[in-house]
Design a protein around this motif. Structure first.
Motif, PDB file in Angstrom:
ATOM      1  N   LEU A   1      -2.061  -7.322  -3.233  1.00 13.57           N
ATOM      2  CA  LEU A   1      -1.427  -6.040  -3.498  1.00 13.57           C
ATOM      3  C   LEU A   1      -2.483  -4.975  -3.731  1.00 13.57           C
ATOM      4  N   ASP A   2      -2.130  -3.747  -3.412  1.00 11.55           N
ATOM      5  CA  ASP A   2      -3.036  -2.627  -3.629  1.00 11.55           C
ATOM      6  C   ASP A   2      -2.190  -1.414  -4.012  1.00 11.55           C
ATOM      7  N   ARG A   3      -2.260  -1.054  -5.284  1.00  7.74           N
ATOM      8  CA  ARG A   3      -1.462   0.080  -5.746  1.00  7.74           C
ATOM      9  C   ARG A   3      -1.881   1.366  -5.073  1.00  7.74           C
ATOM     10  N   GLU A   4      -3.157   1.475  -4.721  1.00  7.42           N
ATOM     11  CA  GLU A   4      -3.634   2.703  -4.096  1.00  7.42           C
ATOM     12  C   GLU A   4      -3.069   2.896  -2.685  1.00  7.42           C
ATOM     13  N   LEU A   5      -2.666   1.819  -2.044  1.00  2.00           N
ATOM     14  CA  LEU A   5      -2.027   1.936  -0.732  1.00  2.00           C
ATOM     15  C   LEU A   5      -0.533   2.171  -0.858  1.00  2.00           C
ATOM     16  N   SER A   6       0.120   1.449  -1.748  1.00  4.82           N
ATOM     17  CA  SER A   6       1.563   1.606  -1.940  1.00  4.82           C
ATOM     18  C   SER A   6       1.897   1.236  -3.374  1.00  4.82           C
ATOM     19  N   GLN A   7       2.450   2.191  -4.109  1.00  5.50           N
ATOM     20  CA  GLN A   7       2.766   1.963  -5.514  1.00  5.50           C
ATOM     21  C   GLN A   7       4.137   1.325  -5.688  1.00  5.50           C
ATOM     22  N   TRP A   8       5.072   1.571  -4.761  1.00  9.79           N
ATOM     23  CA  TRP A   8       6.427   1.019  -4.825  1.00  9.79           C
ATOM     24  C   TRP A   8       6.731   0.253  -3.547  1.00  9.79           C
ATOM     25  N   HIS A   9       7.465  -0.828  -3.707  1.00  4.92           N
ATOM     26  CA  HIS A   9       7.989  -1.591  -2.570  1.00  4.92           C
ATOM     27  C   HIS A   9       9.487  -1.769  -2.788  1.00  4.92           C
TER      28      HIS A   9
END
Length: 712
Positions: free
Chosen positions: A371-379
């Motif tokens: 996971l990478d919050r900097e790419l996508s914070q919500w899924h």
């Protein structure tokens, strides 16, 4: 017009219906009489009606004069005709509850002289209509004879009244009239349900507002007296069902008020009441004008889809968790009485990158990629629950995954800095202000610290403690001829845990500036000026060198091409070394086209000849190969020649085609065609693609097997 014709027309007119206020009208009968009579009739409005009788001339009679006989002498005949001229022009309506109630008064007229005996004295009697009605002999008033007459039993009555003169004695003349009497309705009957218990059925999947059935109470009254209102007054289903009154049909429609569930409750009981909306206070003594019935509603089971424990799910997870970590679990059940196992899956349209996966048996959601919050914070995912026994029954639920920040990124320079220092700069002079950015988002906000990687004698960094820093000079006397560029490593660190830091390098050019500190020229051009060469001259020299190199390369290529010129020139491409003879063989029956003995007798082969398509560079003495025995197999012979050809130093360096007309055994590499694959894609294991390096990662993801679509 004769009297009889007049009477006939009059009777026809009486029989025709006429609509007016209920009053009695009178007409005169032409009777040979010379008297004029006047009668008064009182109307309901208090006015007096006057009627004038006409005078009539008697016919002449003749009598013998001085008749002395003992017998009566016939003079003539006078006929007295009694006519009952009663016309009721509208229907008489009765609301009766006691006997003796006056209905209507009839009046008959007699043309005879009332002052002469009883000829004009009329007596009334009833011929038809008993025992329900009676008439007063002297006045002609019709009254009810029975108490509590019931319209529901009989509504229409026909009463025949006779009027007779001579005081009703024998020999008197008479006339009759018919009075039609209609009983009007009063609300003297309560509504009644035909059944004490009513059974209804409804599917548990029926939406709110669905009509499941109706009830109806009958009322013997008519019109507004029969109007009823339905309501639910008791029962265990008062919260689940409702009832509305249909005005046109006077029915009570029972509807669904809340969603039903067969598994929770299978039978409801309602007590429904029907009550008259217009009640006559005079008939309160007859009892309450309402009725009740019991309605039993059975709930029928249907195959329902799975039901999730929540309407939506929210999971929070840190971005640094390992692949395969469970981030949460969704739960669903089959609400039917016969429970079916549930299978969970992910809607891949909501997870195109396949970052997550779900266990099909227990609904555990786990990661399949970092996971990478900097790419996508919500899924935003969608989980599907389906019954294994009936896969068509599915339910979807939204799952929101929030990626929590972890300090896994180091701060960096906010922009690229083009920094220069003037040759005439003084110590402590500001030459650049720098700032930093960080992809992370700590709860307390960003805080950066700036420092030098090592002590630098030329420059220093001063932290402004507001996420910026200043670059200052530490000396003077910069000379672009000695050093044109300085590299200054600056360390940027944050204050989150774990602390992340990075080193950014500033490139500082030494430039000539005016007295105001404005840059005029920098190192590259300034170094070339003392030699007397300009930038244009350097470019011209570089172009000349490039042109000379190109000429040398072309000359060498042409010389080599001329040296390799073939002896045989043909329009066809001789590099393929294929000669086309256009000869057609004789087929399978042609045994003379090719002599296999040549292959079996290598001694018959001519000595190896040199190639004639190019000029040989070096002459090598051909080697004499040993002859093979007559019984040598063709395969062994070809393999021997192939090995000899591979070891021949005089073989051409480019490709040539040698046809041996022998297929040999299967290759150990097997077939490369996917069309001939004997196994399915599901049987292949493509995990080895990940070992080939990062270039094959995408291919490994496409063909790699996942656990999302496999049962536990």
């Amino acid at each position: 017009m004769t009297i009889y014709q007049f009477l006939l027309l009059f009777l026809l007119w009486v029989c025709l219906p006429h609509f007016c206020s209920p009053e009695i009208m009178f007409r005169r009968t032409p009777v040979p009489q010379q008297r004029i009579l006047s009668s008064r009739v009182s109307r309901s409005d208090g006015k007096i009606l006057h009627r004038q009788k006409r005078g009539w001339m008697w016919n002449q009679f003749f009598l013998l004069e001085e008749y002395t006989g003992s017998d009566y002498q016939y003079v003539g005949k006078v006929s007295l005709l009694l006519l009952l001229l009663l016309l009721v022009l509208c229907r008489t309506k009765l609301n009766l509850d006691t006997s003796g109630t006056s209905v209507v008064q009839v009046t008959a007229t007699d043309a005879d002289d009332p002052s002469y005996g009883n000829s004009a004295r009329v007596i009334y009697s009833i011929l038809q209509g008993q025992p329900y009605f009676s008439v007063e002999p002297e006045t002609g008033i019709i009254r009810t004879a029975l108490p509590n007459m019931n319209r529901e039993n009989k509504e229409q009555y026909q009463v025949v009244i006779q009027a007779k003169d001579m005081g009703g004695q024998m020999g008197g003349l008479s006339g009759t009239t018919t009075v039609n009497i209609t009983l009007t309705d009063v609300n003297d009957n309560p509504p009644r349900f035909p059944q004490n218990t009513i059974h209804l059925r409804v599917l548990e999947s029926s939406p709110v507002g669905t009509a499941i059935g109706s009830v109806k109470a009958t009322d013997a009254d008519t019109g507004k007296n029969a109007e009823v209102e339905y309501r639910i007054i008791d029962g265990d289903g008062t919260d689940m069902f409702d009832i509305v009154t249909e005005k046109d049909t006077q029915e009570g429609i029972i509807t669904v008020k809340k969603p039903l569930d067969f598994e929770s409750r299978r039978l409801y009981t309602l007590k429904v009441e029907a009550e008259n909306t217009h009640v006559d206070p005079r008939f309160y003594y007859l009892g309450p004008f309402k009725d009740t019935t019991i309605v039993k509603i059975s709930i029928d089971d249907v195959d329902e889809p799975p039901v999730f424990s929540r309407s939506s799910y929210l999971f929070e997870v840190h971005e640094d968790i390992e692949v395969g970590t469970i981030i949460g679990t969704v739960m669903a059940r089959d609400p039917d009485s016969i429970s079916s196992p549930i299978r969970f899956s992910l809607d891949r349209h909501t997870d195109l990158d396949r970052i997550f996966n779900i266990h099909s048996g227990n609904g555990s959601l786990y990661t399949s990629k970092p996971l990478d919050r900097e790419l996508s914070q919500w899924h935003n995912l969608t989980v599907i629950a389906a019954e294994i026994n009936n896969p068509k029954e599915t339910t979807r639920v939204a799952v929101f995954v929030r990626i929590l920040d972890v300090n896994d990124n180091a701060p960096q320079f906010a922009v690229f800095y083009d920094t220069f220092v003037c040759e005439n700069a003084r110590p402590g002079q500001l030459i650049q202000t720098i700032s930093a950015v960080d992809k992370d988002d700590p709860l307390g906000g960003q805080k950066f610290f700036f420092s030098l990687a090592a002590v630098n004698p030329n420059f220093t960094v001063q932290d402004n403690e507001d996420n910026t820093a200043r670059i200052l000079t530490r000396k003077n006397g910069f000379n672009r001829h000695e050093i044109s560029t300085y590299l200054l490593p600056v360390v940027i660190s944050d204050n989150d845990y774990p602390i992340q830091s990075s080193t950014g390098t500033l490139t500082i050019r030494v430039c000539a500036c005016d007295s105001q500190g404005n840059m005029q020229s920098c190192s590259a051009e300034a170094l070339l000026l003392p030699a007397g060469l300009s930038t244009g001259a350097l470019i011209a020299i570089l172009l000349c060198i490039i042109i000379l190199l190109v000429i040398v390369v072309l000359f060498a290529a042409l010389k080599r091409q001329r040296k390799k010129e073939p002896l045989i020139l043909s329009k066809e491409d001789i590099r393929d070394n294929i000669v086309s003879y256009n000869d057609e063989g004789g087929g399978e029956e042609d045994t003379q086209a090719f002599d296999i003995g040549t292959l079996r007798n290598p001694a018959a082969i001519e000595e190896k000849k040199l190639r004639r398509d190019i000029i040989p560079e070096t002459l090598f003495i051909p080697r004499r190969t040993p002859t093979a025995p007559d019984n040598t197999d063709v395969r062994d012979f070809i393999n021997e020649r192939l090995k000899e050809h591979d070891l021949d130093p005089t073989a051409p360096p480019y490709d040539s085609l040698a046809t041996y007309a022998y297929e040999g055994n299967d290759s150990i590499a097997e077939s490369l065609s996917s069309l001939e694959s004997g196994t399915t894609e599901g049987d292949q294991n493509y995990d080895y693609l990940r070992e080939w390096g990062p270039r094959f990662n995408k291919l490994a993801e496409m063909y790699g097997g996942g656990e999302s679509d496999k049962d536990s």
